[in-house]
Scaffold this motif. Sequence first.
Motif, PDB file in Angstrom:
ATOM      1  N   ALA A 249      38.921  40.944  46.766  1.00  0.00           N
ATOM      2  CA  ALA A 249      39.358  41.469  45.471  1.00  0.00           C
ATOM      3  C   ALA A 249      40.636  40.761  45.039  1.00  0.00           C
ATOM      4  O   ALA A 249      41.582  40.629  45.825  1.00  0.00           O
ATOM      5  CB  ALA A 249      39.592  42.973  45.554  1.00  0.00           C
ATOM      6  N   GLN A 250      40.679  40.309  43.781  1.00  0.00           N
ATOM      7  CA  GLN A 250      41.870  39.663  43.239  1.00  0.00           C
ATOM      8  C   GLN A 250      42.901  40.730  42.868  1.00  0.00           C
ATOM      9  O   GLN A 250      42.603  41.651  42.111  1.00  0.00           O
ATOM     10  CB  GLN A 250      41.512  38.835  42.001  1.00  0.00           C
ATOM     11  CG  GLN A 250      40.662  37.620  42.297  1.00  0.00           C
ATOM     12  CD  GLN A 250      40.293  36.852  41.046  1.00  0.00           C
ATOM     13  OE1 GLN A 250      40.451  37.349  39.939  1.00  0.00           O
ATOM     14  NE2 GLN A 250      39.792  35.644  41.221  1.00  0.00           N
ATOM     15  N   LEU A 251      44.092  40.594  43.416  1.00  0.00           N
ATOM     16  CA  LEU A 251      45.136  41.585  43.183  1.00  0.00           C
ATOM     17  C   LEU A 251      45.730  41.449  41.782  1.00  0.00           C
ATOM     18  O   LEU A 251      45.826  40.352  41.226  1.00  0.00           O
ATOM     19  CB  LEU A 251      46.246  41.435  44.223  1.00  0.00           C
ATOM     20  CG  LEU A 251      45.851  41.798  45.660  1.00  0.00           C
ATOM     21  CD1 LEU A 251      47.002  41.503  46.607  1.00  0.00           C
ATOM     22  CD2 LEU A 251      45.451  43.262  45.761  1.00  0.00           C
ATOM     23  N   ASN A 252      46.134  42.574  41.255  1.00  0.00           N
ATOM     24  CA  ASN A 252      46.713  42.620  39.908  1.00  0.00           C
ATOM     25  C   ASN A 252      48.205  42.298  39.993  1.00  0.00           C
ATOM     26  O   ASN A 252      49.055  43.181  40.082  1.00  0.00           O
ATOM     27  CB  ASN A 252      46.487  44.009  39.300  1.00  0.00           C
ATOM     28  CG  ASN A 252      46.920  44.065  37.852  1.00  0.00           C
ATOM     29  OD1 ASN A 252      47.196  43.046  37.239  1.00  0.00           O
ATOM     30  ND2 ASN A 252      46.976  45.266  37.296  1.00  0.00           N
TER      31      ASN A 252
ATOM     32  N   PRO B 114      50.474  45.964  44.974  1.00  0.00           N
ATOM     33  CA  PRO B 114      49.080  46.376  44.734  1.00  0.00           C
ATOM     34  C   PRO B 114      48.230  46.340  46.007  1.00  0.00           C
ATOM     35  O   PRO B 114      47.285  47.122  46.139  1.00  0.00           O
ATOM     36  CB  PRO B 114      48.583  45.369  43.697  1.00  0.00           C
ATOM     37  CG  PRO B 114      49.495  44.201  43.797  1.00  0.00           C
ATOM     38  CD  PRO B 114      50.814  44.760  44.195  1.00  0.00           C
ATOM     39  N   ALA B 115      48.567  45.451  46.943  1.00  0.00           N
ATOM     40  CA  ALA B 115      47.827  45.415  48.210  1.00  0.00           C
ATOM     41  C   ALA B 115      48.031  46.720  48.981  1.00  0.00           C
ATOM     42  O   ALA B 115      47.076  47.277  49.546  1.00  0.00           O
ATOM     43  CB  ALA B 115      48.276  44.220  49.039  1.00  0.00           C
ATOM     44  N   LEU B 116      49.260  47.214  49.001  1.00  0.00           N
ATOM     45  CA  LEU B 116      49.533  48.476  49.685  1.00  0.00           C
ATOM     46  C   LEU B 116      48.859  49.646  48.982  1.00  0.00           C
ATOM     47  O   LEU B 116      48.333  50.563  49.639  1.00  0.00           O
ATOM     48  CB  LEU B 116      51.046  48.714  49.760  1.00  0.00           C
ATOM     49  CG  LEU B 116      51.823  47.813  50.726  1.00  0.00           C
ATOM     50  CD1 LEU B 116      53.324  48.030  50.563  1.00  0.00           C
ATOM     51  CD2 LEU B 116      51.394  48.076  52.159  1.00  0.00           C
ATOM     52  N   ARG B 117      48.856  49.637  47.648  1.00  0.00           N
ATOM     53  CA  ARG B 117      48.175  50.712  46.922  1.00  0.00           C
ATOM     54  C   ARG B 117      46.694  50.738  47.278  1.00  0.00           C
ATOM     55  O   ARG B 117      46.098  51.812  47.471  1.00  0.00           O
ATOM     56  CB  ARG B 117      48.354  50.532  45.411  1.00  0.00           C
ATOM     57  CG  ARG B 117      49.740  50.856  44.894  1.00  0.00           C
ATOM     58  CD  ARG B 117      49.716  51.157  43.400  1.00  0.00           C
ATOM     59  NE  ARG B 117      49.222  50.030  42.629  1.00  0.00           N
ATOM     60  CZ  ARG B 117      49.979  49.138  42.000  1.00  0.00           C
ATOM     61  NH1 ARG B 117      51.290  49.235  42.088  1.00  0.00           N
ATOM     62  NH2 ARG B 117      49.446  48.156  41.302  1.00  0.00           N
ATOM     63  N   ALA B 118      46.083  49.559  47.363  1.00  0.00           N
ATOM     64  CA  ALA B 118      44.669  49.480  47.728  1.00  0.00           C
ATOM     65  C   ALA B 118      44.433  50.029  49.122  1.00  0.00           C
ATOM     66  O   ALA B 118      43.498  50.806  49.362  1.00  0.00           O
ATOM     67  CB  ALA B 118      44.190  48.032  47.631  1.00  0.00           C
ATOM     68  N   ALA B 119      45.286  49.640  50.075  1.00  0.00           N
ATOM     69  CA  ALA B 119      45.113  50.093  51.454  1.00  0.00           C
ATOM     70  C   ALA B 119      45.279  51.608  51.571  1.00  0.00           C
ATOM     71  O   ALA B 119      44.547  52.271  52.317  1.00  0.00           O
ATOM     72  CB  ALA B 119      46.118  49.378  52.364  1.00  0.00           C
ATOM     73  N   LEU B 120      46.210  52.178  50.831  1.00  0.00           N
ATOM     74  CA  LEU B 120      46.400  53.628  50.863  1.00  0.00           C
ATOM     75  C   LEU B 120      45.207  54.343  50.245  1.00  0.00           C
ATOM     76  O   LEU B 120      44.781  55.400  50.737  1.00  0.00           O
ATOM     77  CB  LEU B 120      47.683  53.998  50.118  1.00  0.00           C
ATOM     78  CG  LEU B 120      48.995  53.564  50.797  1.00  0.00           C
ATOM     79  CD1 LEU B 120      50.176  53.818  49.871  1.00  0.00           C
ATOM     80  CD2 LEU B 120      49.176  54.283  52.125  1.00  0.00           C
ATOM     81  N   ALA B 121      44.647  53.795  49.172  1.00  0.00           N
ATOM     82  CA  ALA B 121      43.473  54.402  48.548  1.00  0.00           C
ATOM     83  C   ALA B 121      42.268  54.383  49.482  1.00  0.00           C
ATOM     84  O   ALA B 121      41.386  55.243  49.391  1.00  0.00           O
ATOM     85  CB  ALA B 121      43.132  53.683  47.237  1.00  0.00           C
TER      86      ALA B 121
ATOM     87  N   ASP C  78      45.043  50.737  40.219  1.00  0.00           N
ATOM     88  CA  ASP C  78      45.516  49.544  39.514  1.00  0.00           C
ATOM     89  C   ASP C  78      45.841  48.406  40.476  1.00  0.00           C
ATOM     90  O   ASP C  78      46.828  47.690  40.304  1.00  0.00           O
ATOM     91  CB  ASP C  78      46.752  49.881  38.676  1.00  0.00           C
ATOM     92  CG  ASP C  78      47.045  48.806  37.624  1.00  0.00           C
ATOM     93  OD1 ASP C  78      46.086  48.139  37.192  1.00  0.00           O
ATOM     94  OD2 ASP C  78      48.217  48.644  37.248  1.00  0.00           O
ATOM     95  N   ALA C  79      45.005  48.250  41.504  1.00  0.00           N
ATOM     96  CA  ALA C  79      45.248  47.196  42.487  1.00  0.00           C
ATOM     97  C   ALA C  79      44.480  45.931  42.178  1.00  0.00           C
ATOM     98  O   ALA C  79      44.899  44.839  42.566  1.00  0.00           O
ATOM     99  CB  ALA C  79      44.853  47.692  43.888  1.00  0.00           C
ATOM    100  N   CYS C  80      43.374  46.054  41.478  1.00  0.00           N
ATOM    101  CA  CYS C  80      42.461  44.921  41.281  1.00  0.00           C
ATOM    102  C   CYS C  80      42.486  44.481  39.830  1.00  0.00           C
ATOM    103  O   CYS C  80      42.645  45.301  38.914  1.00  0.00           O
ATOM    104  CB  CYS C  80      41.050  45.330  41.695  1.00  0.00           C
ATOM    105  SG  CYS C  80      39.882  43.968  41.827  1.00  0.00           S
ATOM    106  N   VAL C  81      42.323  43.176  39.608  1.00  0.00           N
ATOM    107  CA  VAL C  81      42.343  42.626  38.258  1.00  0.00           C
ATOM    108  C   VAL C  81      41.142  43.108  37.461  1.00  0.00           C
ATOM    109  O   VAL C  81      41.241  43.559  36.326  1.00  0.00           O
ATOM    110  CB  VAL C  81      42.355  41.084  38.313  1.00  0.00           C
ATOM    111  CG1 VAL C  81      42.149  40.498  36.932  1.00  0.00           C
ATOM    112  CG2 VAL C  81      43.665  40.604  38.891  1.00  0.00           C
TER     113      VAL C  81
END
Length: 622
Positions: free
Chosen positions: A107-110, A152-159, A280-283
């Motif tokens: 996934a491309q990070l935002n 955004p990488a950390l937000r994704a991992a927490l989700a 809001d982690a991914c483009v």
Amino acid sequence: MPRIRAAALSRYLLHGQFSARGCLRAQPRILPPILRNPLPATTTCFSQARAIHVESNNAPLPVHVPLRKQLKDEAKKQKALGKKKKKNANNQVVDGWELTVGIEIHAQLNTAKKLFSAATTSFNDDPNSHVAYFDLATPGSQPIFQKETLIPALRAALALNCDIQNTSRFDRKHYFHWDQPSGYQITQYYEPFARDGRIALKPRDGVAAEDGDGVLVGIKQIQMEQDTAKTLAQPGDVHWIDFNRVGVPLIEIITLPDIHYPATAAAFVRKVQILLNAVDACVSGMEAGGLRADVNVSVRRSDDPSAPLGQRTEIKNLSSFKAVEDAVIAERDRQISVLESGGAVESETRGWSIGSTETRRLRGKEGEVDYRYMPDPDLAPVIIGDDLVNHLRQGMGELPDAEVDELIQRFELTPKDALSLVALDEGKRIEYFWNVIDLLAKRFGPSAKSPEYLPGYQLAANWVLHELGRLTSDRTEDAAQDLGFTEDGECLRVPAQHLSDILLYLYQRRITAKVAKELLWAVFRRRIPDEYPTIEAVLDEENLWFNELSEDEYVELAYAAAEGQDEVVKQFVDYKHYPQGKLMFLVGQMIRLGAEERIDPKAAEMVMKRVLKENLVPAIKD
């Protein structure tokens, strides 16, 4: 070996010219077509980088074919060849065999910057307009980790319910391809920043029926890594290379082999996309190329659960949820066929085309040794503090599962509709829905939470989900236009205020459904507010308010509609199953005979049903 001069490296990168000086053995080399036949090039200088845009004045630009048309064309081709695909819902299990699937999602990070350079991330700008020295592996350039890409990488991992590692490190994954200037990709193979996650998939997520009440899919790790250049295929076996994408930050999500049905594999990828959008982690999602999935497939006989998993193959770069399910089914069936015929499944990488029925071999599968992983000597460890993790966790907000539960419980929506609202337009449509609900609640007044207003909120959900979608699906040249949802839940083509006005008048039965749909279309075409300032102004000036028939007028119209329809009326005498179709036929007669703009179909149905029961049917019996 002596240092390569910058000019020699430039000739190699940009024109495919190799120098044999200093090599152990100089021999003719077979180069890929893009390097054998370099195109005329133009070089454009930028603030911190020199990039190349290879272009041809004579080659026609490729014609974009929408995904839906590609699928239809492929289906027609398969039908003409006599190949008919089995329905996926009935194709989740093969007797005597067990399927195992692991998934890797990129996934491309935002983010505003690339992973290891200050160049701007770019997705729609001119090719090679955002390239730094390090992106092109220019000698002497060094990677500089851009700290903001970690958020955004950390937000994704927490989700995804992962454990954040306080210390992570970057490694080099070596391979050569024209889209990777340095000859290696920087990733986090040995010490990723997140581990041990899990996602709970429920029946409403679209898992296979065989999974019963759901399945818990484990996530082995999530690692940060850099993206490659973008290759644009052209006619005549020519490729253009856009280096804007080199170094764009990615996360790679690697699952455990916990998935055993094709539909569940697709449901997992869909759930991950929804979660990444929610935080809001991914483009963007799969349909826009911001998320790509690789699936690892293996089969083994089900009569011995203790037997080791079968040899796996990997299917690369699947770009839609349907492609995930279809590709898993096709590869599963291929492997079973190979094993049943006495063959052996090879470790290999395979490809998949839209609408296909078979996977195709791309190359032998690389292993850890082939990639020669090694710690990157130019990058320090990434240290993540607990205070940052806690701050991000507290600011996560409501995740999709909780929001879907609220839609189901509060508005009594179906799970399918609730999931669609949350997933559409990368989470922007659900924000728009809440804005419409808030506006309606203000108009309903202090008792807005009363159950009597529930049909009004359900009406809003139906229109936001379905009627808005029809605006861009079946209306002449405007069908291709975007609705224009914004991050804060507004819609540029249909402002929430206008839709709430339409829905309020429709709920109050002050306008008909037909007028409401025409008003929506007028808003979409910007006739409101260009020609009329408000919804109410249109209704006043065009005299579109609903002036409903009186009770006596409805009854009179019912008798007129039933006149001469004795055979139809007889269907309501001593029936085993109520003839609803015949009733609606008579209601249709009422609408045709009366003033349509003054008739409420539901009211007409109720009056016709009562007239039949109390007057017309007894008259026939007598």
